[in-house]
Design a protein around this motif. Structure first.
Motif, PDB file in Angstrom:
ATOM      1  N   LEU A  56      -7.554  50.304  24.634  1.00 47.13           N
ATOM      2  CA  LEU A  56      -8.254  51.171  25.807  1.00 47.13           C
ATOM      3  C   LEU A  56      -8.604  52.409  25.048  1.00 47.13           C
ATOM      4  O   LEU A  56      -7.828  53.257  24.873  1.00 47.13           O
ATOM      5  CB  LEU A  56      -7.588  51.135  26.874  1.00 47.13           C
ATOM      6  CG  LEU A  56      -7.625  49.775  27.751  1.00 47.13           C
ATOM      7  CD1 LEU A  56      -6.315  49.566  28.634  1.00 47.13           C
ATOM      8  CD2 LEU A  56      -8.662  49.610  28.841  1.00 47.13           C
TER       9      LEU A  56
ATOM     10  N   PHE B 296     -11.265  55.240  32.179  1.00 46.21           N
ATOM     11  CA  PHE B 296     -10.979  54.339  31.001  1.00 46.21           C
ATOM     12  C   PHE B 296     -12.195  53.577  30.516  1.00 46.21           C
ATOM     13  O   PHE B 296     -13.003  53.094  31.616  1.00 46.21           O
ATOM     14  CB  PHE B 296     -10.037  53.125  31.392  1.00 46.21           C
ATOM     15  CG  PHE B 296      -8.398  54.090  31.180  1.00 46.21           C
ATOM     16  CD1 PHE B 296      -8.139  54.735  32.346  1.00 46.21           C
ATOM     17  CD2 PHE B 296      -7.725  53.822  30.072  1.00 46.21           C
ATOM     18  CE1 PHE B 296      -6.892  55.345  32.401  1.00 46.21           C
ATOM     19  CE2 PHE B 296      -6.325  54.374  30.107  1.00 46.21           C
ATOM     20  CZ  PHE B 296      -5.827  55.122  31.052  1.00 46.21           C
ATOM     21  N   GLY B 297     -12.591  53.176  29.504  1.00 50.64           N
ATOM     22  CA  GLY B 297     -13.348  51.806  29.052  1.00 50.64           C
ATOM     23  C   GLY B 297     -12.968  50.866  29.525  1.00 50.64           C
ATOM     24  O   GLY B 297     -11.733  50.315  30.031  1.00 50.64           O
ATOM     25  N   ALA B 298     -13.977  49.578  29.079  1.00 47.58           N
ATOM     26  CA  ALA B 298     -13.517  48.299  29.488  1.00 47.58           C
ATOM     27  C   ALA B 298     -12.387  47.740  28.641  1.00 47.58           C
ATOM     28  O   ALA B 298     -11.937  46.528  28.888  1.00 47.58           O
ATOM     29  CB  ALA B 298     -14.595  47.471  29.507  1.00 47.58           C
TER      30      ALA B 298
END
Lengths: 115, 112
Positions: free
Chosen positions: B90, B103-105
């Motif tokens: 992440l 956060f990103g995916a």
């Protein structure tokens, strides 16, 4: 070193009921932030709520509220009127104030909301 | 509004192959950037963070490295992957004085 402990690996609650997730932490610092993040099956980490250590008032966000006990180093999350979409892993996290603001996470509590 | 992009979403790599995961942030400038790894059923472990271009701090000595070639780009790399590098990675960013990380995916990496 700072540690965050979540002692409940799994919990279950019925829809519309209330559930409380526990978190304790250990630090010698006085200025810090505490967070609860939610990770649904999609695994996206989503911020649920934030608490500044210098604030005595407990943070609330709609159905989510915390019970912050600074002296006891306790930071529990209460979810009211639980919904099926609340099913997820919940992580408690801690960071100091400062340039880096690195997060230290607990090991998580898996919450299942049932009908 | 700010957005964070992370790719690829899923990656299957053989042991010994190189790795490059990318993360970019839009709609902000000079963010703090972070790489975390999550092992199965575990919490997140901070791997690297960056407070500016070319500035990388490593939290856990291991088979991985990070770089920040541009203000809003953060790259996680390895020259030779190990089985133990498998996990969910992440990327996150933090803006200014806010202590909130977004956060990103995530990228699911399987090393076989």
């Amino acid at each position: 070193a700072q540690t965050v402990t979540q002692s409940q690996p799994e919990m279950s609650v019925q829809e519309a009921e209330t559930v409380t997730l526990s978190c304790t932490y250990d630090t010698s610092e006085n200025n810090y932030y505490l967070f609860w993040y939610k990770q649904p099956p999609s695994r996206q980490m989503i911020l649920v709520i934030r608490q500044e250590a210098y604030k005595q008032q407990n943070a609330t966000e709609n159905r989510f509220s915390v019970n912050f006990q600074k002296a006891a180093k306790s930071f529990s999350l209460k979810i009211s009127d639980s919904q099926l979409g609340d099913t997820a892993m919940y992580f408690c996290a801690f960071t100091f104030t400062g340039t880096a603001s690195k997060l230290t996470f607990g090991t998580g509590t898996r919450l299942q909301v049932t009908l | 509004s700010q957005t964070i992009h992370q790719w690829p979403a899923t990656l299957v790599q053989p042991v010994g192959s190189p790795l490059s995961l990318e993360c970019t942030v839009e709609g902000t400038s000079n963010p703090n950037l972070y790489w975390y790894r999550q092992a199965a059923g575990r919490g997140l472990q901070l791997l690297f963070y960056s407070v500016g271009i070319g500035q990388i701090s490593s939290e856990v000595p291991q088979n991985l490295s990070a770089s920040r070639p541009q203000d809003r780009q953060f790259i996680l790399s390895s020259k030779k992957l190990l089985l133990s590098d498998s996990g969910f990675y992440l990327c996150a960013w933090r803006q200014g004085l806010s202590n909130i990380q977004y956060f990103g995916a995530g990228t699911r990496l399987s090393v076989l």
